[in-house]
Design a protein around this motif. Structure first.
Motif, short mmCIF file in Angstrom:
data_model
loop_
_atom_site.label_atom_id
_atom_site.label_comp_id
_atom_site.label_asym_id
_atom_site.label_seq_id
_atom_site.Cartn_x
_atom_site.Cartn_y
_atom_site.Cartn_z
N TYR A 171 39.01 35.24 36.94
CA TYR A 171 40.42 35.53 37.22
C TYR A 171 41.13 35.73 35.90
O TYR A 171 40.87 35.02 34.92
CB TYR A 171 41.05 34.37 37.99
N SER A 172 42.03 36.75 35.88
CA SER A 172 42.87 36.96 34.70
C SER A 172 44.30 37.26 35.14
O SER A 172 44.53 37.58 36.31
CB SER A 172 42.33 38.12 33.84
N ASP A 173 45.23 37.14 34.20
CA ASP A 173 46.64 37.32 34.53
C ASP A 173 46.91 38.71 35.11
O ASP A 173 46.19 39.68 34.83
CB ASP A 173 47.49 37.15 33.28
N PRO A 174 47.93 38.83 35.92
CA PRO A 174 48.30 40.13 36.51
C PRO A 174 48.64 41.19 35.47
O PRO A 174 48.78 42.36 35.82
CB PRO A 174 49.53 39.79 37.36
N TYR A 175 48.82 40.81 34.19
CA TYR A 175 49.02 41.83 33.15
C TYR A 175 47.89 42.86 33.18
O TYR A 175 48.08 44.03 32.89
CB TYR A 175 49.09 41.20 31.78
N PHE A 176 46.70 42.37 33.49
CA PHE A 176 45.52 43.22 33.40
C PHE A 176 45.11 43.77 34.76
O PHE A 176 44.49 44.83 34.85
CB PHE A 176 44.36 42.44 32.78
N ASN B 90 46.57 38.40 43.12
CA ASN B 90 46.75 36.96 42.87
C ASN B 90 45.39 36.31 42.57
O ASN B 90 44.35 36.98 42.54
CB ASN B 90 47.42 36.29 44.08
N PHE B 91 45.42 35.01 42.41
CA PHE B 91 44.21 34.28 42.02
C PHE B 91 43.12 34.41 43.09
O PHE B 91 41.96 34.69 42.78
CB PHE B 91 44.55 32.80 41.80
N GLN C 236 41.39 37.90 43.19
CA GLN C 236 40.48 38.15 42.08
C GLN C 236 39.25 37.24 42.13
O GLN C 236 38.11 37.71 42.04
CB GLN C 236 41.21 37.93 40.74
N PHE C 237 39.45 35.92 42.22
CA PHE C 237 38.37 34.96 42.03
C PHE C 237 37.37 34.97 43.18
O PHE C 237 36.17 34.78 42.98
CB PHE C 237 38.96 33.55 41.88
N PHE C 238 37.87 35.24 44.41
CA PHE C 238 36.99 35.15 45.56
C PHE C 238 36.63 36.51 46.16
O PHE C 238 35.92 36.56 47.15
CB PHE C 238 37.63 34.27 46.65
N ASP C 239 37.13 37.60 45.55
CA ASP C 239 36.82 38.90 46.15
C ASP C 239 36.60 39.99 45.11
O ASP C 239 35.49 40.47 44.92
CB ASP C 239 37.98 39.31 47.08
N GLN C 240 37.66 40.38 44.39
CA GLN C 240 37.61 41.60 43.59
C GLN C 240 36.68 41.50 42.37
O GLN C 240 36.08 42.50 41.98
CB GLN C 240 39.02 41.97 43.14
N GLN C 241 36.55 40.31 41.75
CA GLN C 241 35.79 40.22 40.51
C GLN C 241 34.47 39.45 40.67
O GLN C 241 33.92 38.94 39.70
CB GLN C 241 36.64 39.56 39.41
N ILE C 242 33.96 39.39 41.88
CA ILE C 242 32.66 38.76 42.12
C ILE C 242 31.55 39.74 41.75
O ILE C 242 31.57 40.90 42.14
CB ILE C 242 32.54 38.33 43.59
N ASN C 243 30.57 39.24 40.98
CA ASN C 243 29.40 40.03 40.59
C ASN C 243 28.13 39.30 41.00
O ASN C 243 28.01 38.08 40.83
CB ASN C 243 29.38 40.25 39.08
N LYS C 244 27.18 40.04 41.55
CA LYS C 244 25.92 39.47 41.99
C LYS C 244 24.79 40.24 41.31
O LYS C 244 24.89 41.45 41.11
CB LYS C 244 25.76 39.56 43.51
#
Length: 451
Positions: A297-302, A307-308, A311-319
Motif C-alpha cells: 500500500y502507498s499514499d494516494p499521491y501515487f 484507499n488502503f 490497494q493492499f487486498f486487491d490492486q497490488q497483490i502479486n503471485k
C-alpha cells in the motif's frame, strides 16, 4: 555453676553421639549399584546426548516439509518525490506498507534428506548402545569396589580373630612361665607374635578405610557420612556349577551378539555408509519448487482515488510460482574429496570393529580361563583350610600338655590364618571373576546381580 555447665555439655555430647549413631546408613550391593547409576555424571551427560539425538531426528523429518517465510515492512518518506497523476516532482510526505509470504519445498536433492534422516537414526542407535555400555561400566565398577570392601572386612575379622587367639595364648604362656613350666623365651616370642598380629590388624583397618573411601567416591555420596556395607549370602556351589556348565565357544558367540559396544560400532558403520551416500548425493542437481504472495500500500499521491483496502487486498497483490534447478558443475574438487574422505572413515570404522571383535574374543577367553582357575583355587583353599585348622587344633592340644614347642604352635597358627585369608580371597576372587565374565558377555545390569 561449673557443674551445671559440665552437665549440659555432657548431655549435648551424648545427644550428638546418638544422632550420629542414628545417621549410620546401611547399603546393600544392589542399593550401591542403584546409587552409582543415579549419581554418575557421565551417565547423565550420555542421557542428555540421547535427548539431543532424538531432537536431531525430528529436525531431519522436518526437512521433508516446505519452508514458509513471511515479512511485513512499512516506511515514511519525506522530500521530493515523483507524483504520477501530476507528472511532476513535489515535496510530499508519503507512507507505505508491504507484506510478503513465500514458501518452497525441495523436490530433489540427491536423496540427501533421506540419507541424512537415516544417518541420524543410526547415530541415535549408536548413542543408545554406548549409553547401555556406560551403565554396565558403572555397575561393574560399583560391584567390584563393593566386593573389595567386603573382602577387606572379612580379612580384618580374620586378623582380629587371630589377634584374640594370640593374646589368649600370651596369657597362657605368661602363667606357665611364672610357675616355671615354660622358659621365659616363650614369653618373649609370644609377645613378639602379639605385636606382629596387632600390626596386621592395623594394616587391615587402613586397607578397609581406603577401600571404603574408594567405594564412596565411586558412588559419589557424602564422604563424611557413616556407612555400613552388608555382606550378601554367597552360594559357592552355584559358581562352581556355572564354571562346569560354560562353553567357551558359546560364550564368545553370546558376547559378540550382546555387547553394546559392538552394537554401537555397527550402528556407526551403518551411519557412515549413509554419510558416503550423502557425499555422493552432492554431485546431483537440486530441484526446488517455490511460491510467493506479496502486496503493498502507498499514499494516494501515487495511486489516486484508492484507499488502503483497495490497494493492499486487491490492486497490488502479486503471485508467483516456479521451479529452480541448481546444477553443481565445479567446486574445486571439494565434493570428490568429501566422497573419498567418507569412504576412508567407513574403512577405518570397519577396521576398528574387527579389532573390537578380536578384543572381545580375547577378553571372554581370558575371563573364562580365570573363572575356571579360580574355581579350582577355591576347592584347593577349602581343603587347605580344613587341614590347617585340624593341624592348629592338634598343635594347641600338644602344646598344652607340653608335647610341642611354642614355635611349632605359632607356625600352625600362622598356617591356619593364611589358609583362612586364602579361602576368603578365593571366594571373593571367584565372585569377582563371575561378574567380570558377565561384563565381558554384555549381560551385566542392575537387575541380575546374583551371588
Amino acid at each position: 555453676m561449673k557443674k551445671i555447665v559440665s552437665f549440659l555439655f555432657s548431655v549435648l555430647f551424648l545427644s550428638t553421639g546418638i544422632v550420629l549413631a542414628q545417621e549410620a546408613r546401611t547399603i546393600t550391593i544392589q542399593e550401591a549399584i542403584e546409587i552409582a547409576l543415579e549419581n554418575n555424571f557421565q551417565l547423565k551427560q550420555a542421557e542428555n546426548n540421547l535427548g539431543l539425538a532424538e531432537e536431531s531426528i525430528k529436525s531431519e523429518y522436518a526437512d521433508f516439509l516446505p519452508y514458509i517465510n513471511s515479512s511485513l515492512n512499512g516506511g515514511r518518506t519525506a522530500g521530493q518525490q515523483f507524483i504520477p497523476d501530476q507528472v511532476t516532482f513535489g515535496n510530499v510526505t508519503s507512507r507505505s506498507l508491504g507484506g510478503n509470504l513465500n514458501a518452497g519445498i525441495v523436490v530433489f536433492d540427491g536423496f540427501n534428506n533421506i540419507n541424512t534422516l537415516r544417518l541420524s537414526q543410526q547415530t541415535k542407535i549408536s548413542r543408545e548402545e554406548s549409553f547401555q555400555r556406560s551403565r554396565e561400566n558403572v555397575i561393574f565398577n560399583a560391584a567390584s569396589q563393593y566386593l573389595q570392601v567386603l573382602l577387606s572386612q572379612q580379612l580384618l575379622e580374620i586378623s582380629e580373630g587371630n589377634l584374640a587367639t594370640s593374646q589368649k595364648q600370651l596369657e597362657q604362656v605368661q602363667a606357665q612361665v611364672e610357675v616355671g613350666s615354660r622358659p621365659s623365651v616363650d614369653l618373649y616370642n609370644q609377645e613378639a607374635q602379639v605385636a606382629s598380629d596387632e600390626l596386621s590388624v592395623t594394616q587391615q583397618e587402613n586397607s578397609l578405610r581406603f577401600n571404603k573411601l574408594a567405594l564412596i567416591r565411586q558412588l559419589q555420596i557424602d564422604p563424611l557420612g557413616d556407612y555400613q556395607f552388608v555382606i550378601p549370602d554367597f552360594d559357592e556351589d552355584r559358581n562352581v556349577e556355572l564354571a562346569q556348565s560354560y562353553n567357551l565357544s558359546e560364550l564368545i558367540d553370546e558376547a559378540l551378539f550382546n555387547r553394546s559396544d559392538i552394537k554401537s560400532e555397527l550402528a556407526s558403520i551403518r551411519g557412515l555408509n549413509y554419510q558416503v551416500q550423502i557425499a555422493k548425493g552432492n554431485l546431483y542437481p537440486t530441484v526446488t519448487a517455490s511460491a510467493s504472495l506479496s502486496t503493498r500500500y502507498s499514499d494516494p499521491y501515487f495511486l489516486p482515488n484508492t484507499n488502503f483496502g483497495d490497494q493492499f487486498f486487491d490492486q497490488q497483490i502479486n503471485k508467483s510460482f516456479g521451479f529452480s534447478v541448481n546444477i553443481p558443475l565445479f567446486q574445486n574438487w571439494n565434493r570428490m574429496y568429501n566422497i573419498e574422505a567418507s569412504k576412508v572413515q567407513l574403512k577405518n570404522a570397519e577396521l576398528s570393529l574387527e579389532n573390537s571383535r578380536l578384543q572381545v574374543i580375547q577378553e571372554v577367553a581370558q575371563a573364562y580361563n580365570d573363572f575356571t582357575s579360580y574355581t579350582k583355587q577355591l576347592s584347593a583353599s577349602e581343603k587347605a583350610l580344613f587341614a590347617s585348622e585340624k593341624a592348629f587344633e592338634t598343635q594347641q592340644e600338644r602344646y598344652n600338655v607340653g608335647a610341642s614347642t611354642l614355635i611349632e604352635l605359632s607356625q600352625a597358627q600362622a598356617n591356619y590364618v593364611s589358609a583362612q585369608s586364602d579361602h576368603t580371597s578365593a571366594v571373593y576372587n571367584l565372585i569377582f571373576q563371575e561378574k567380570l565374565l558377565d561384563y565381558y558377555l554384555g549381560k551385566l545390569n542392575n537387575e541380575n546381580i546374583e551371588f
